[in-house]
Scaffold this active site. Structure first.
Site, PDB file in Angstrom:
ATOM      1  N   PRO A 128       0.832  -1.216   0.000  1.00  0.00           N
ATOM      2  CA  PRO A 128       0.000   0.000   0.000  1.00  0.00           C
ATOM      3  C   PRO A 128       0.865   1.265   0.000  1.00  0.00           C
ATOM      4  CG  PRO A 128      -0.612  -1.485   1.807  1.00  0.00           C
ATOM      5  CD  PRO A 128       0.677  -1.993   1.214  1.00  0.00           C
ATOM      6  N   GLU A 129       0.549   2.198  -0.884  1.00  0.00           N
ATOM      7  CA  GLU A 129       1.148   3.532  -0.825  1.00  0.00           C
ATOM      8  C   GLU A 129      -0.002   4.505  -0.642  1.00  0.00           C
ATOM      9  OE1 GLU A 129       4.308   4.613  -3.345  1.00  0.00           O
ATOM     10  OE2 GLU A 129       5.051   2.577  -3.578  1.00  0.00           O
TER      11      GLU A 129
ATOM     12  N   LYS B 287      -0.326   7.257   4.357  1.00  0.00           N
ATOM     13  CA  LYS B 287      -0.649   5.842   4.516  1.00  0.00           C
ATOM     14  C   LYS B 287      -1.523   5.583   5.744  1.00  0.00           C
ATOM     15  CE  LYS B 287       3.867   4.897   2.585  1.00  0.00           C
ATOM     16  NZ  LYS B 287       5.129   4.168   2.779  1.00  0.00           N
TER      17      LYS B 287
ATOM     18  N   ARG C 282      16.597   0.650   2.147  1.00  0.00           N
ATOM     19  CA  ARG C 282      15.773   0.932   0.980  1.00  0.00           C
ATOM     20  C   ARG C 282      16.570   0.822  -0.296  1.00  0.00           C
ATOM     21  NH1 ARG C 282      10.287   1.137   1.137  1.00  0.00           N
ATOM     22  NH2 ARG C 282       9.537   2.489   2.780  1.00  0.00           N
TER      23      ARG C 282
END
Ligand SMILES: [Zn+2]
Length: 292
Positions: free
Chosen positions: A2-3, A55, A258
């Site tokens: 989910p973004e 979010k 990341r």
């Protein structure tokens, strides 16, 4: 994963089905329920509003202390909406929250964060209280976003874009795609970028997220071939759509490990800046793999 676009859509669907409706059943399985809010007050109250910020998703109820249900989906969470009696896609025992009205049942599965708070506690909240401007909203404040980017200038732009206290709602996919479209290296240090460049990058991210907010397969390219939905995201080893160079991937240092995908030619990436292997996280807190 989910973004901001996914949560915005979930909020739209929940708002359509719940807003203005009287709650006839409520179940919550949460480590934190505020002392000011009683779970049993939710039944009989009305859903006043459903909103998202990045979010995070918030459902407001008309209880004496204006209770707010806060859920954050991280990688795993999802809200569903069913008709009463309809079969659920996941077992009922897995639901962390269930909201019932006369017309629908809305369960929430696997959200890492579920909290029931009083409205006046939201602003003091450790995460919610310091969220940056929400990139998907019509009233997004670009000046404030740039001001917050400048507050911690010594890190790379890819890391800064994922910091939800700077801008709320950008995830890894839109980060790498926006940097590609703005022809900027993910390892460029914020201090070295002009305000004009920062505006162009954030503007690209905002455009892409808003283009995706109505659903369907997430995409940043709108050509005829549906397999070619992305410029660089997860395309390591494939040819750049613009210049034909091979798309590569690299890592960023920091607490949250990341990755970025990029075209070294189009984005003028200096090879010595790129981490070729995942750095050991500074912090080893096992539950904080993703920021927020
Ligand atoms: Zn290229």
């Amino acid at each position: 994963m989910p973004e901001g676009d996914t949560i915005f859509r979930a909020a739209t669907v929940l708002r359509r089905h719940l807003a203005g409706q009287v709650v006839t059943g409520f179940h919550i399985d949460a480590p934190r329920v505020s002392a000011a809010v009683r779970e049993d007050e939710i039944v009989g109250s009305t859903v006043k509003a459903v909103e998202s910020n990045g979010k995070h998703l918030f459902i407001h109820f008309t209880t004496p202390h204006q209770a707010v249900l806060h859920t954050h989906m991280k990688m795993s969470g999802s809200w569903h909406v069913y008709r009463p009696g309809e079969r659920w896609w996941e077992p009922e025992s897995e639901a962390r929250v269930v909201i019932r009205t006369a017309n629908v049942v809305a369960p929430c599965f696997h959200p890492p964060i579920v909290e029931l708070l009083a409205a006046n506690e939201l602003g003091l909240h450790r995460v919610v209280g310091r969220l940056g401007p929400d990139i998907i909203r019509d009233d997004f404040d670009m000046d404030e976003a740039i001001r917050r980017l400048r507050e911690k200038q010594d890190r790379d732009i890819a890391t800064a874009l994922l910091d939800q206290s700077v801008i709320s709602g950008i995830g890894n996919v839109f980060k790498v795609e926006a940097l590609f479209l703005a022809r900027t290296s993910p390892w460029a240090v914020v201090r070295d970028l002009t305000d004009e460049q920062l505006r162009a990058i954030v503007g690209q991210a905002r455009k892409l997220i808003r283009l995706n907010r109505d659903g369907g397969d997430r995409r940043t390219r709108f050509g005829l071939d549906p397999a070619d939905r992305m410029w660089v995201d997860e395309r390591a080893g494939l040819a750049c759509h613009v210049c034909g160079s091979v798309v590569q991937q690299g890592w960023h240092p920091g607490e949250d490990v990341r990755k970025s995908w990029y075209c070294a030619t189009c984005q003028n990436v200096k090879p010595e800046q790129v981490y070729r292997a995942a750095p050991v996280p500074v912090s080893r807190r096992p539950h904080r793999r993703e920021r927020l």
